[in-house]
Design an enzyme around this catalytic site. Structure first.
Site, PDB file in Angstrom:
ATOM      1  N   HIS A 168       0.821  -1.204   0.000  1.00 44.85           N
ATOM      2  CA  HIS A 168       0.000   0.000   0.000  1.00 44.85           C
ATOM      3  C   HIS A 168       0.860   1.262   0.000  1.00 44.85           C
ATOM      4  O   HIS A 168       0.624   2.187  -0.788  1.00 44.85           O
ATOM      5  CB  HIS A 168      -0.912  -0.009   1.225  1.00 44.85           C
ATOM      6  N   HIS A 184       2.988   6.067  -1.686  1.00 41.16           N
ATOM      7  CA  HIS A 184       3.644   7.192  -1.020  1.00 41.16           C
ATOM      8  C   HIS A 184       5.168   7.070  -1.041  1.00 41.16           C
ATOM      9  O   HIS A 184       5.832   7.567  -0.127  1.00 41.16           O
ATOM     10  CB  HIS A 184       3.159   7.291   0.431  1.00 41.16           C
ATOM     11  N   LYS A 229      -4.871  10.308  -8.858  1.00 41.03           N
ATOM     12  CA  LYS A 229      -4.794  10.561  -7.412  1.00 41.03           C
ATOM     13  C   LYS A 229      -4.874  12.065  -7.221  1.00 41.03           C
ATOM     14  O   LYS A 229      -3.907  12.790  -7.507  1.00 41.03           O
ATOM     15  CB  LYS A 229      -3.497  10.010  -6.829  1.00 41.03           C
TER      16      LYS A 229
END
Length: 301
Positions: A168, A184, A229
């Site tokens: 993730h 990230h 995003k």
């Protein structure tokens, strides 16, 4: 009521203890890449507001975010080189059961071994032991890191285990084909951008703020495999061991499902967000609030 909540948000005290340990880790992060030397970024324009799932988005960055990265240096640093071997091990879409091969399990183990050999993670381990959150035995700490970051779980119902904290945060996922979740990590961003799978749309900030090419945290907008995003965030240039260390500390020092801490690291004020998925990490990311007296806000998930 909204004004009161905003006041609470901006008046939240800086966590000085975590700021102190994170600055120690920052100073120990000898593998951190140096802006303008090891990599060059072009922040370009400020991205506009768009909602999740939007198909037509104005591009405020005609150039890639990364114009140059010293790949030779990246490949010669063990934690980075072993990180990159993990990035193609996962199904991009949630809802598809992950299958971990013996080779992939070995890659995970070697990556954790490399991370544990760094001064950054050794100091983080020492801190966690002093707080009673970890055992001094390195084998047990490695198992703890493996559970937090690599244990598979269900992110989408009615499927087999389809996600883990590492996937993730460091790799990124898509949900229902219309939403990017996680993602990230700057190395993954660079590699996907280089392979024309990712399109940087611009930085996210208030109108009078301009991020700097030397900033080590950015709030940004991008599309990945055609999915947008609207607001994301990532450390830039930092080592995988630094990111894993700070988020592991926050994860183990708090038991709430969602934790947000305000810290000062180097010359930046950040919110660091960690969300639990049982005994594992659900998500973790930084949000840049200010750098050198600038104030930047964004929201990521």
């Amino acid at each position: 009521m909204l004004a009161f909540l905003f006041f609470l948000l901006i008046s939240s005290p800086v966590n000085q203890e975590l700021s102190n340990i994170f600055n120690e880790l920052w100073g120990l992060d000898v593998n951190r890449m140096n802006p303008g030397i090891d990599y060059t970024i072009a922040v370009q324009g400020r991205a506009g507001f768009v909602s999740q799932g939007s198909l037509v988005v104005q591009d405020h960055a005609s150039l890639p975010l990364f114009s140059n990265v010293n790949e030779a240096k990246l490949g010669n640093m063990t934690t980075f080189s072993r990180l990159m071997k993990l990035l193609d091990n996962y199904e991009r879409s949630t809802g598809i059961t992950e299958r971990v091969t013996t080779e992939e399990q070995t890659e995970i183990s070697l990556f954790l071994d490399a991370v544990l050999e760094t001064q950054v993670m050794k100091r983080a381990h020492q801190y966690l032991v002093s707080k009673g959150k970890s055992r001094s035995d390195l084998r047990l700490f490695k198992s703890q890191l493996s559970l937090i970051w690599f244990h598979l779980y269900h992110r989408q119902r009615n499927t087999g285990p389809d996600s883990c904290g590492f996937e993730h945060v460091f790799v990124g996922e898509t949900r229902s084909g219309t939403e990017i979740i996680g993602f990230h990590n700057w190395v993954q961003f660079y590699l996907q951008e280089k392979n024309s799978q990712l399109d940087y749309k611009g930085y996210k900030a208030r109108e009078h703020d301009l991020p700097d090419q030397d900033d080590h945290v950015l709030n940004l907008q991008f599309s990945w495999h055609g999915v947008l995003k609207p607001v994301g965030s990532a450390f830039i240039g930092t080592s995988p061991e630094f990111e894993m260390a700070i988020f592991t500390i926050i994860f183990l020092m708090n038991t709430e499902r969602s934790t947000t801490v305000l810290v000062n690291i180097d010359q930046c004020q950040l919110e660091l967000v960690v969300v639990r998925q049982g005994r594992c990490l659900g998500t973790a990311y930084p949000k840049l609030l200010s750098s050198n007296s600038r104030h930047v806000r964004g929201h990521a998930r």
